[in-house]
Design a protein around this motif. Structure first.
Motif, PDB file in Angstrom:
ATOM      1  N   ILE A   3       0.826  -1.206   0.000  1.00 33.54           N
ATOM      2  CA  ILE A   3       0.000   0.000   0.000  1.00 33.54           C
ATOM      3  C   ILE A   3       0.864   1.262   0.000  1.00 33.54           C
ATOM      4  N   ALA A   4       0.622   2.137  -0.982  1.00 31.87           N
ATOM      5  CA  ALA A   4       1.326   3.421  -1.059  1.00 31.87           C
ATOM      6  C   ALA A   4       0.534   4.519  -0.354  1.00 31.87           C
ATOM      7  N   ASP A   5      -0.776   4.506  -0.491  1.00 32.05           N
ATOM      8  CA  ASP A   5      -1.604   5.533   0.123  1.00 32.05           C
ATOM      9  C   ASP A   5      -3.060   5.075   0.136  1.00 32.05           C
ATOM     10  N   ILE A   6      -3.830   5.677   1.034  1.00 29.24           N
ATOM     11  CA  ILE A   6      -5.270   5.441   1.096  1.00 29.24           C
ATOM     12  C   ILE A   6      -5.934   6.809   1.138  1.00 29.24           C
ATOM     13  N   VAL A   7      -6.922   6.984   0.281  1.00 25.94           N
ATOM     14  CA  VAL A   7      -7.604   8.267   0.153  1.00 25.94           C
ATOM     15  C   VAL A   7      -9.092   8.035   0.375  1.00 25.94           C
ATOM     16  N   TYR A   8      -9.711   8.945   1.118  1.00 26.06           N
ATOM     17  CA  TYR A   8     -11.168   8.932   1.269  1.00 26.06           C
ATOM     18  C   TYR A   8     -11.737  10.125   0.515  1.00 26.06           C
ATOM     19  N   LEU A   9     -12.805   9.866  -0.228  1.00 25.67           N
ATOM     20  CA  LEU A   9     -13.476  10.907  -1.007  1.00 25.67           C
ATOM     21  C   LEU A   9     -14.913  11.041  -0.535  1.00 25.67           C
ATOM     22  N   THR A  10     -15.458  12.231  -0.700  1.00 26.55           N
ATOM     23  CA  THR A  10     -16.868  12.471  -0.389  1.00 26.55           C
ATOM     24  C   THR A  10     -17.717  11.884  -1.519  1.00 26.55           C
ATOM     25  N   PRO A  11     -19.031  11.848  -1.375  1.00 29.97           N
ATOM     26  CA  PRO A  11     -19.877  11.312  -2.453  1.00 29.97           C
ATOM     27  C   PRO A  11     -19.708  12.050  -3.795  1.00 29.97           C
ATOM     28  N   ASP A  12     -19.388  13.358  -3.737  1.00 30.80           N
ATOM     29  CA  ASP A  12     -19.159  14.082  -4.986  1.00 30.80           C
ATOM     30  C   ASP A  12     -17.684  14.052  -5.394  1.00 30.80           C
ATOM     31  N   ARG A  13     -16.908  13.145  -4.792  1.00 29.71           N
ATOM     32  CA  ARG A  13     -15.529  12.825  -5.118  1.00 29.71           C
ATOM     33  C   ARG A  13     -14.537  13.928  -4.758  1.00 29.71           C
TER      34      ARG A  13
ATOM     35  N   LEU B 193       2.496   1.937  -9.835  1.00 25.68           N
ATOM     36  CA  LEU B 193       1.303   2.174  -9.030  1.00 25.68           C
ATOM     37  C   LEU B 193       0.052   1.679  -9.738  1.00 25.68           C
ATOM     38  N   PHE B 194      -0.902   1.220  -8.948  1.00 28.87           N
ATOM     39  CA  PHE B 194      -2.237   0.931  -9.469  1.00 28.87           C
ATOM     40  C   PHE B 194      -3.258   1.291  -8.394  1.00 28.87           C
ATOM     41  N   VAL B 195      -4.491   1.538  -8.830  1.00 33.25           N
ATOM     42  CA  VAL B 195      -5.520   2.078  -7.950  1.00 33.25           C
ATOM     43  C   VAL B 195      -6.720   1.146  -7.913  1.00 33.25           C
ATOM     44  N   VAL B 196      -7.248   0.942  -6.701  1.00 30.70           N
ATOM     45  CA  VAL B 196      -8.484   0.196  -6.499  1.00 30.70           C
ATOM     46  C   VAL B 196      -9.393   1.085  -5.660  1.00 30.70           C
ATOM     47  N   GLU B 197     -10.622   1.272  -6.114  1.00 29.46           N
ATOM     48  CA  GLU B 197     -11.550   2.088  -5.327  1.00 29.46           C
ATOM     49  C   GLU B 197     -12.845   1.346  -5.101  1.00 29.46           C
ATOM     50  N   GLU B 198     -13.437   1.632  -3.957  1.00 28.19           N
ATOM     51  CA  GLU B 198     -14.704   1.011  -3.567  1.00 28.19           C
ATOM     52  C   GLU B 198     -15.630   2.088  -3.021  1.00 28.19           C
ATOM     53  N   PRO B 199     -16.907   1.996  -3.330  1.00 26.94           N
ATOM     54  CA  PRO B 199     -17.863   2.932  -2.732  1.00 26.94           C
ATOM     55  C   PRO B 199     -18.158   2.530  -1.287  1.00 26.94           C
TER      56      PRO B 199
ATOM     57  N   VAL C  89     -13.554   4.986  -0.918  1.00 22.76           N
ATOM     58  CA  VAL C  89     -12.219   4.683  -0.412  1.00 22.76           C
ATOM     59  C   VAL C  89     -11.370   4.281  -1.613  1.00 22.76           C
ATOM     60  N   VAL C  90     -10.221   4.933  -1.727  1.00 18.81           N
ATOM     61  CA  VAL C  90      -9.311   4.686  -2.850  1.00 18.81           C
ATOM     62  C   VAL C  90      -8.009   4.149  -2.277  1.00 18.81           C
ATOM     63  N   VAL C  91      -7.651   2.938  -2.692  1.00 20.64           N
ATOM     64  CA  VAL C  91      -6.404   2.310  -2.253  1.00 20.64           C
ATOM     65  C   VAL C  91      -5.410   2.420  -3.395  1.00 20.64           C
ATOM     66  N   ILE C  92      -4.282   3.051  -3.120  1.00 19.54           N
ATOM     67  CA  ILE C  92      -3.217   3.197  -4.109  1.00 19.54           C
ATOM     68  C   ILE C  92      -2.123   2.219  -3.718  1.00 19.54           C
ATOM     69  N   ALA C  93      -1.886   1.264  -4.592  1.00 19.10           N
ATOM     70  CA  ALA C  93      -0.911   0.206  -4.299  1.00 19.10           C
ATOM     71  C   ALA C  93       0.340   0.402  -5.151  1.00 19.10           C
ATOM     72  N   ASP C  94       1.446  -0.076  -4.629  1.00 20.03           N
ATOM     73  CA  ASP C  94       2.741   0.065  -5.285  1.00 20.03           C
ATOM     74  C   ASP C  94       3.279  -1.318  -5.627  1.00 20.03           C
ATOM     75  N   ASN C  95       3.562  -1.540  -6.896  1.00 23.90           N
ATOM     76  CA  ASN C  95       4.038  -2.832  -7.375  1.00 23.90           C
ATOM     77  C   ASN C  95       5.558  -2.981  -7.315  1.00 23.90           C
ATOM     78  N   THR C  96       6.266  -2.072  -6.679  1.00 26.56           N
ATOM     79  CA  THR C  96       7.729  -2.124  -6.649  1.00 26.56           C
ATOM     80  C   THR C  96       8.231  -3.416  -6.012  1.00 26.56           C
ATOM     81  N   SER C  97       7.632  -3.810  -4.898  1.00 30.86           N
ATOM     82  CA  SER C  97       8.076  -5.054  -4.243  1.00 30.86           C
ATOM     83  C   SER C  97       7.761  -6.263  -5.110  1.00 30.86           C
ATOM     84  N   ALA C  98       6.659  -6.217  -5.842  1.00 33.45           N
ATOM     85  CA  ALA C  98       6.329  -7.324  -6.736  1.00 33.45           C
ATOM     86  C   ALA C  98       7.330  -7.410  -7.877  1.00 33.45           C
ATOM     87  N   LEU C  99       7.726  -6.258  -8.415  1.00 30.14           N
ATOM     88  CA  LEU C  99       8.719  -6.261  -9.490  1.00 30.14           C
ATOM     89  C   LEU C  99      10.051  -6.818  -9.007  1.00 30.14           C
TER      90      LEU C  99
END
Length: 190
Positions: free
Chosen positions: A87-97, A126-132, A157-167
């Motif tokens: 995990i690189a970062d976690i972001v929370y957004l409001t309903p209007d983003r 980096l890659f991003v996964v978001e969930e409402p 909720v937006v999860v920003i993941a880092d693939n550096t360790s996978a590489l």
């Protein structure tokens, strides 16, 4: 093909050795390629699964904090989830983003990308996964399985993941597989 046989000399023993090494070399190369590719896919799938599962879990447990607009309840979630190496970062957004809570947004990810949910131009590791995040309006009398209640969007909720360790793991795997292949080929030649 005739030139290859001539370089090994006219001895039948040398030609037979060459003919026995070629199938072993081909099979070793195919198995090595398959092993490397399968391992790469498994590592990437694990990274994606980790980020996706984290996003789903955070979306499930963040509903009250987003409903009550309490950043102090979200911060411990972000801190504990940030300990996961992927995990690189976690972001929370409001309903209007609009940006609600962010620890440290990576330089390649802009607020405009978050606003439009457009992550096509994000940098490679980096890659991003978001969930409402939904609030479930459930009445006490709605206890049976069929009445689930209305869902109200509380945010994202937006999860920003880092693939550096996978590489790095993939590179180590490639080196290991190539060394194993080289050992097998060397054993076939000798």
């Amino acid at each position: 093909m005739t030139n290859i046989f001539r370089r090994f000399g006219s001895r039948i023993k040398n030609k037979l050795a060459l003919l026995s090494v070629i199938p072993v070399a081909v099979v070793t190369l195919v198995i090595t390629w398959h092993t490397i590719e399968t391992s790469r896919e498994q590592i990437n799938a694990f990274q994606l699964h980790t980020a996706t599962q984290l996003a789903k879990n955070l979306a499930t447990i963040s509903d009250f904090a987003l409903y009550s607009n309490r950043k102090d309840l979200l911060e411990p979630l972000v801190e504990s989830a940030s300990d996961i190496p992927v995990i690189a970062d976690i972001v929370y957004l409001t309903p209007d983003r609009a940006l609600l809570l962010d620890k440290q947004l990576p330089a390649t990810l802009t607020e405009d990308m978050l606003l439009h949910s457009d992550y096509a131009n994000i940098a490679e590791p980096l890659f991003v996964v978001e969930e409402p995040v939904f609030s479930m309006d459930v009445d006490i009398s709605d206890f049976d399985a069929e009445s689930r209640g209305d869902k109200t969007l509380l945010g994202w909720v937006v999860v920003i993941a880092d693939n550096t360790s996978a590489l790095k793991n993939i590179q180590e795997n490639i080196i290991t597989q190539l060394l194993i292949s080289f050992t097998v080929l060397l054993g076939a030649i000798l």
